[in-house]
Design a protein around this motif. Structure first.
Motif, mmCIF file in Angstrom:
data_model
loop_
_atom_site.group_PDB
_atom_site.id
_atom_site.type_symbol
_atom_site.label_atom_id
_atom_site.label_comp_id
_atom_site.label_asym_id
_atom_site.label_seq_id
_atom_site.Cartn_x
_atom_site.Cartn_y
_atom_site.Cartn_z
ATOM 1 N N TYR A 88 0.846 -1.192 0.000
ATOM 2 C CA TYR A 88 0.000 0.000 0.000
ATOM 3 C C TYR A 88 0.883 1.245 0.000
ATOM 4 N N TRP A 92 -9.315 3.730 -2.147
ATOM 5 C CA TRP A 92 -8.359 2.621 -2.234
ATOM 6 C C TRP A 92 -8.303 2.190 -3.687
ATOM 7 N N VAL A 133 -10.574 -3.288 1.074
ATOM 8 C CA VAL A 133 -9.882 -2.949 2.310
ATOM 9 C C VAL A 133 -10.856 -2.877 3.483
ATOM 10 N N TYR A 168 -5.538 -1.669 8.965
ATOM 11 C CA TYR A 168 -6.306 -1.951 7.757
ATOM 12 C C TYR A 168 -5.628 -3.100 7.037
#
Ligand code: C2O
Length: 546
Positions: free
Chosen positions: A54, A80, A111, A159
């Protein structure tokens, strides 16, 4: 050639503020966070590893991803975005319920903000997945930009990917990151260690690698004639902290706050310091504790968080190794070896210092569980269920697969008592979305076999006379685990009673969003055991709506 331990510095992941300052007042902010394939160095002497990471850009993407720092009450919007290639870097098994794009190309991702309290459309439902460029979408997909209102109590969240059937390999590939909600008015007066240097997330997981640096994953299924590659549990021999194998960190003789997140697939960690330093627990995975609790060791199941202060001024030595002695699988698997029994090393500077941080006697008082307020009692049973067409064994909650409609419908604003009955052989860290709970007690089942036999026929805990069986010995709930949590270790052969609260804990207000929204929420195991339902890393699951 064995890799040397404690050679890489502990990285700090990049920080992204989830709010912006306008003059002196914080305002909502919109972020774009992508998922990229790139290479990552897990150890000085290991070739770069292909990973999914990420980040705001491919170049800046990291494993784990950036730490998002949100402010209580200020909205953070995150788009995202999936920039992943058409093929996965790890093996996956299409014979288990899995997100599979119609065109068979692209990697489904979605996510979930673990510990977050949000409308279901922002919750990262397993079927709300999407592939690169939002080209293909799962049946429950509804929006590109997730809205995190951050209305809940301050604390440590994380996350991670949550796509149907792929969660375990998407996390193994690197799709993990920390998220902190701060509330300066409430936390400031505590004077706990604070700021970049003294307050750090430690995201811990285990991995194995091939000689060429790629992630090694056993891809022969436990029962290959039916599920060729389905290996529900993953254990690796290298322990990775913030993206480096057995890192080292130099600390001052002061207090540090460490938010330790177990992001492993199946490994439990029982952490301790080799020189006897203590953990001062200040919060659990959902809220601050009422008062600090000191322990010498701390047991973390997958997805649990230990939010602790460590006072390095108390160290009698100049070095302290954070070590692990939890058997794997937990509790009755192999003992740790010289590799996975070590986590990281702290080198403690010699100079004495004046420490401005403290650990106050009283932290934050949230409402204590009020049994008389419970409006419902539910029985949530995990047991083996046999069908003649598939695997010998499926492990579901109350005999229901994920595809079944939501069965439980708690009302937002209420509290309920759940009796979680673990009729399996394994300890399951059961995690709830949306809500918080406290563990009331754990009671051993007497004549468990009889109860189990009844359940597999009737699937009804009351008709099977649960009250007659829930009569055995009681397990103590550790003092630092008596607060409000969102995941807890369900001991096999026991019924664990929890009081679940479907409202904010700090303000006595109920969630303000549409409580009837689809697709509802899940309660699931954060690990998996043999042929379990392949959701998270596998594991049990059921859906509920409020
Ligand atoms: Cu951390 Cu539904 O998961």
């Amino acid at each position: 050639s064995k890799l040397e331990m404690f050679v890489d510095e502990l990285p700090d992941m990049p920080k992204i503020q989830g709010f912006r300052m306008l003059n002196t007042s914080p305002k909502p902010k919109s972020l774009m966070i992508g998922m990229f394939k790139k290479k990552w160095k897990f150890h000085r002497d290991l070739p770069p590893t292909p990973v999914f990471a990420y980040g705001s850009s491919r170049r800046g993407a990291t494993v784990p991803g950036p730490t998002i720092e949100a402010l209580q009450g200020i909205d953070t919007y995150v788009t995202w975005k999936n920039f992943l290639p058409s093929k996965h870097i790890l093996p996956w098994d299409p014979t288990i319920p899995t997100a599979i794009p119609a065109t068979k190309t692209g990697i489904p991702t979605v996510v979930h903000l673990h510990g977050g309290m949000h409308e279901p459309a922002n919750d990262g439902n397993a079927n709300s997945w999407f592939t690169a460029g939002f080209k293909e979408k799962g049946p429950d997909w509804s929006k590109r930009t997730y809205h995190y209102n951050n209305n809940q109590q301050p604390g440590s969240l994380w996350y991670h990917d949550h796509a149907m059937g792929l969660t375990r390999i998407n996390l193994l590939a690197g799709l993990i990151g920390a998220y902190v909600i701060r509330h300066p008015e409430v936390e400031g007066p505590l004077e706990l260690p604070h700021g970049e240097e003294f307050d750090r997330p430690l995201i811990v997981f285990d991995r194995s690698f091939r000689k060429d640096g790629s992630i090694y994953m056993n891809s022969t299924g436990n029962n290959p004639s039916i599920h060729p590659q389905w290996q529900p549990e993953y254990f690796g021999d290298l322990i990775i902290v913030n993206g480096k194998a057995w890192p080292k960190m130099t600390v001052r003789r002061r207090k540090y706050r460490l938010r330790i997140i177990n992001a492993s697939n199946a490994r439990f960690f029982r952490l301790f310091f080799t020189n006897g330093l203590e953990f001062i627990h200040v919060a659990s995975d959902s809220t601050y504790l009422v008062e600090p609790v000191v322990t010498n060791e701390t047991l973390l199941a997958p997805s649990e968080i230990a939010d602790v202060v460590v006072d390095f001024s108390k160290s009698k030595t100049d070095e302290a190794v954070l070590a692990n002695d939890a058997p794997y699988p937990y509790p009755s698997g192999d003992p740790v070896n010289e590799l996975n029994g070590r986590v990281m090393k702290f080198t403690i500077k010699k100079e004495r210092e004046v420490d401005t941080w403290r650990v106050p006697d009283k932290l934050i008082q949230y409402p204590s569980p009020d049994l008389s307020s419970a409006t419902q009692t539910r029985y949530i049973a995990m047991y083996e269920y046999t069908s003649d067409t598939d695997e010998p064994t499926h492990l579901y909650i109350n005999g229901k697969p994920y595809e079944a409609p939501a069965t439980e419908t708690p009302k937002a604003g209420t509290s309920e008592i759940w009796n979680v009955i673990n009729l399996t052989e394994d300890n399951h860290p059961m995690h709830i979305h949306l809500a918080v709970f406290t563990v009331l007690d754990q009671t051993e089942l007497v004549k468990a076999e009889e109860f189990k036999a009844c359940m597999s026929k009737m699937n009804d805990a009351i008709k099977c006379q649960i009250s007659k069986h829930a009569r055995g010995k009681k397990l103590r709930v550790a003092a630092h685990e008596k607060g409000w949590k969102n995941v807890y270790k369900m001991t096999p052969g026991y019924v664990t009673r929890i009081l679940v609260r479907f409202s904010y804990i700090h303000s006595n207000t109920s969630y303000s969003f549409d409580p009837t929204g689809m697709p509802g929420y899940v309660y699931h195991c954060h690990v998996s055991n043999y042929i379990a339902f392949p959701f998270m890393f596998g594991g049990y699951i059921f859906k509920y709506k409020t």
